[in-house]
Design a protein around this motif. Structure first.
Motif, PDB file in Angstrom:
ATOM      1  N   TYR A   1       6.248   5.334  26.576  1.00  0.00           N
ATOM      2  CA  TYR A   1       7.226   6.639  26.469  1.00  0.00           C
ATOM      3  C   TYR A   1       6.041   7.551  25.443  1.00  0.00           C
ATOM      4  N   GLU A   2       5.549   7.282  24.561  1.00  0.00           N
ATOM      5  CA  GLU A   2       4.515   8.227  23.779  1.00  0.00           C
ATOM      6  C   GLU A   2       3.429   8.935  24.625  1.00  0.00           C
ATOM      7  N   ARG A   3       2.952   8.117  25.502  1.00  0.00           N
ATOM      8  CA  ARG A   3       1.853   8.799  26.259  1.00  0.00           C
ATOM      9  C   ARG A   3       2.212   9.687  27.428  1.00  0.00           C
ATOM     10  N   THR A   4       3.402   8.972  28.083  1.00  0.00           N
ATOM     11  CA  THR A   4       3.667  10.280  29.111  1.00  0.00           C
ATOM     12  C   THR A   4       4.256  11.403  28.221  1.00  0.00           C
ATOM     13  N   LYS A   5       4.983  11.203  27.134  1.00  0.00           N
ATOM     14  CA  LYS A   5       5.474  12.445  26.406  1.00  0.00           C
ATOM     15  C   LYS A   5       4.205  13.475  26.310  1.00  0.00           C
ATOM     16  N   TYR A   6       3.068  12.936  25.864  1.00  0.00           N
ATOM     17  CA  TYR A   6       1.988  13.780  25.531  1.00  0.00           C
ATOM     18  C   TYR A   6       1.190  14.374  26.699  1.00  0.00           C
ATOM     19  N   ALA A   7       1.108  13.499  27.760  1.00  0.00           N
ATOM     20  CA  ALA A   7       0.432  13.955  28.974  1.00  0.00           C
ATOM     21  C   ALA A   7       1.095  14.996  29.519  1.00  0.00           C
ATOM     22  N   ARG A   8       2.511  14.961  29.460  1.00  0.00           N
ATOM     23  CA  ARG A   8       3.348  16.017  29.985  1.00  0.00           C
ATOM     24  C   ARG A   8       2.871  17.249  29.499  1.00  0.00           C
ATOM     25  N   LYS A   9       2.709  17.377  28.214  1.00  0.00           N
ATOM     26  CA  LYS A   9       2.254  18.799  27.399  1.00  0.00           C
ATOM     27  C   LYS A   9       1.062  19.362  28.271  1.00  0.00           C
ATOM     28  N   MET A  10       0.116  18.308  28.550  1.00  0.00           N
ATOM     29  CA  MET A  10      -1.108  19.048  29.273  1.00  0.00           C
ATOM     30  C   MET A  10      -0.774  19.595  30.929  1.00  0.00           C
ATOM     31  N   MET A  11       0.241  19.072  31.055  1.00  0.00           N
ATOM     32  CA  MET A  11       0.599  19.440  32.504  1.00  0.00           C
ATOM     33  C   MET A  11       1.345  20.848  32.530  1.00  0.00           C
ATOM     34  N   ARG A  12       1.987  21.114  31.438  1.00  0.00           N
ATOM     35  CA  ARG A  12       2.913  22.222  31.057  1.00  0.00           C
ATOM     36  C   ARG A  12       2.360  23.453  30.493  1.00  0.00           C
ATOM     37  N   VAL A  13       0.788  23.447  30.318  1.00  0.00           N
ATOM     38  CA  VAL A  13       0.391  24.417  29.559  1.00  0.00           C
ATOM     39  C   VAL A  13       0.290  26.006  30.027  1.00  0.00           C
ATOM     40  N   LEU A  14       0.712  26.150  31.458  1.00  0.00           N
ATOM     41  CA  LEU A  14       0.857  27.463  32.103  1.00  0.00           C
ATOM     42  C   LEU A  14       2.216  27.583  32.298  1.00  0.00           C
ATOM     43  N   LYS A  15       3.108  26.797  31.784  1.00  0.00           N
ATOM     44  CA  LYS A  15       4.510  27.155  31.854  1.00  0.00           C
ATOM     45  C   LYS A  15       5.054  28.557  31.428  1.00  0.00           C
ATOM     46  N   THR A  16       4.447  28.987  30.535  1.00  0.00           N
ATOM     47  CA  THR A  16       4.860  30.380  29.925  1.00  0.00           C
ATOM     48  C   THR A  16       4.625  31.453  30.921  1.00  0.00           C
ATOM     49  N   VAL A  17       3.587  31.310  31.634  1.00  0.00           N
ATOM     50  CA  VAL A  17       3.362  32.142  32.816  1.00  0.00           C
ATOM     51  C   VAL A  17       4.345  32.307  33.652  1.00  0.00           C
ATOM     52  N   THR A  18       5.024  31.176  34.042  1.00  0.00           N
ATOM     53  CA  THR A  18       5.914  30.834  34.961  1.00  0.00           C
ATOM     54  C   THR A  18       7.284  31.492  34.511  1.00  0.00           C
ATOM     55  N   GLU A  19       7.475  31.314  33.110  1.00  0.00           N
ATOM     56  CA  GLU A  19       8.796  31.674  32.636  1.00  0.00           C
ATOM     57  C   GLU A  19       8.718  33.310  32.482  1.00  0.00           C
ATOM     58  N   ILE A  20       7.627  33.927  32.281  1.00  0.00           N
ATOM     59  CA  ILE A  20       7.457  35.318  32.228  1.00  0.00           C
ATOM     60  C   ILE A  20       7.729  35.755  33.472  1.00  0.00           C
TER      61      ILE A  20
ATOM     62  N   ALA B   1       0.434  20.831  22.016  1.00  0.00           N
ATOM     63  CA  ALA B   1      -0.768  20.095  23.162  1.00  0.00           C
ATOM     64  C   ALA B   1      -2.186  20.338  22.360  1.00  0.00           C
ATOM     65  N   LEU B   2      -2.365  21.677  21.808  1.00  0.00           N
ATOM     66  CA  LEU B   2      -3.784  21.868  21.202  1.00  0.00           C
ATOM     67  C   LEU B   2      -3.818  20.788  20.145  1.00  0.00           C
ATOM     68  N   ILE B   3      -2.674  20.996  19.203  1.00  0.00           N
ATOM     69  CA  ILE B   3      -2.759  20.065  18.002  1.00  0.00           C
ATOM     70  C   ILE B   3      -2.965  18.612  18.181  1.00  0.00           C
ATOM     71  N   HIS B   4      -2.450  18.233  19.319  1.00  0.00           N
ATOM     72  CA  HIS B   4      -2.612  16.657  19.669  1.00  0.00           C
ATOM     73  C   HIS B   4      -3.872  16.278  20.322  1.00  0.00           C
ATOM     74  N   CYS B   5      -4.501  17.498  20.687  1.00  0.00           N
ATOM     75  CA  CYS B   5      -6.211  17.272  21.299  1.00  0.00           C
ATOM     76  C   CYS B   5      -6.857  17.471  19.978  1.00  0.00           C
ATOM     77  N   GLY B   6      -6.488  17.974  18.744  1.00  0.00           N
ATOM     78  CA  GLY B   6      -7.438  18.292  17.817  1.00  0.00           C
ATOM     79  C   GLY B   6      -8.033  19.696  17.663  1.00  0.00           C
ATOM     80  N   PHE B   7      -7.681  20.669  18.739  1.00  0.00           N
ATOM     81  CA  PHE B   7      -8.303  21.854  18.644  1.00  0.00           C
ATOM     82  C   PHE B   7      -7.627  22.645  17.466  1.00  0.00           C
ATOM     83  N   LEU B   8      -6.313  22.429  17.130  1.00  0.00           N
ATOM     84  CA  LEU B   8      -5.688  22.970  16.071  1.00  0.00           C
ATOM     85  C   LEU B   8      -5.281  21.890  14.864  1.00  0.00           C
ATOM     86  N   ARG B   9      -5.647  22.111  13.713  1.00  0.00           N
ATOM     87  CA  ARG B   9      -5.152  21.148  12.798  1.00  0.00           C
ATOM     88  C   ARG B   9      -4.345  21.914  11.521  1.00  0.00           C
TER      89      ARG B   9
END
Length: 255
Positions: free
Chosen positions: A49-68, A107-115
């Motif tokens: 559950y935890e792995r699929t939850k965070y994996a999905r975040k990486m697949m949705r990084v461009l969703k903002t463009v779609t919503e706009i 997603a960026l926090i989970h990957c360690g780019f933001l802290r």
């Protein structure tokens, strides 16, 4: 669903996302089901559950463009909407846009780019869930308005059928179109309701309103229902027409 169509579905970004979401909420349900009975299995499903939850975040990084893009489409075609429906659908898309922005930050926090510190991270999480809940609720209102309009259109058409200049065939086709549109609206409402149950727990409204907390079994079931409906809608809208065209071309070439 043919194997080739299933493969085509998973090649679409939204198809992969919602397929992963089915796995995510199925894992949550199974975690709840096996907890206290088979704790080893419950732990395995919790990890999935935890792995699929965070994996999905990486697949949705461009969703903002779609919503706009969706918001721009709404603004271009705003005249076709009922006034209240226009407000609710536009507000829901704005909320979803903010949600995807915040989801990308996580997603960026989970990957360690933001802290950020724990306090800021908790605040971001709360805001993210509130805008998601608001977006789902607005979408539910939008689909409820459209359902009411659909029944009114059908009632008006049946009431004027005797004085209408349209042929019986044209009237039947119109009624069939209204029925098809209403079926889609009903699916959207069920999907909204499933997501609303998940979001209700995330913003802790279950405790505030119902004085209880939805368990993982309830959230898992509603999440699964919503995800499966979304997956089927993507298939019917984007994959099924292509599959029918392919079968038609094959039958034409054989004949």
């Amino acid at each position: 669903m043919e194997l080739a169509s299933a493969v085509d579905l998973l090649e679409i970004a939204d198809g992969r996302d919602y397929f992963s979401r089915v796995i995510q909420y199925t894992s949550l349900f199974l975690k709840w089901r096996f907890k206290g009975w088979e704790d080893g299995l419950a732990k395995d499903f919790d990890e999935l559950y935890e792995r699929t939850k965070y994996a999905r975040k990486m697949m949705r990084v461009l969703k903002t463009v779609t919503e706009i893009k969706k918001i721009m489409d709404i603004l271009r075609t705003s005249r076709k909407f009922h006034p209240y429906a226009r407000i609710s659908v536009a507000f829901s898309r704005v909320c979803y846009t903010l949600y995807w922005v915040l989801d990308t930050l996580f997603a960026l926090i989970h990957c360690g780019f933001l802290r950020p510190n724990e306090g800021k991270q908790q605040l971001l999480s709360t805001v993210k869930m509130l805008v998601w809940f608001s977006g789902i609720l607005s979408s539910f209102i939008y689909n409820s308005i459209n359902l009411r309009i659909s029944y009114k259109q059908e009632s008006d058409l049946k009431r004027t059928v005797m004085v209408s200049e349209a042929s019986p065939q044209e009237i039947m086709r119109t009624l069939e179109r209204i029925s098809d549109d209403r079926r889609l609206i009903m699916y959207n409402l069920i999907r909204n309701f499933g997501d609303l149950m998940v979001a209700t727990r995330e913003v802790k409204l279950d405790k505030l309103i119902l004085r209880t907390k939805f368990n993982n079994g309830i959230i898992g079931i509603f999440g699964m229902i919503s995800s499966i409906i979304a997956l089927l809608q993507i298939y019917r809208k984007q994959i099924e027409p292509k599959a029918k065209q392919t079968r038609y071309r094959k039958s034409s070439s054989v004949s």
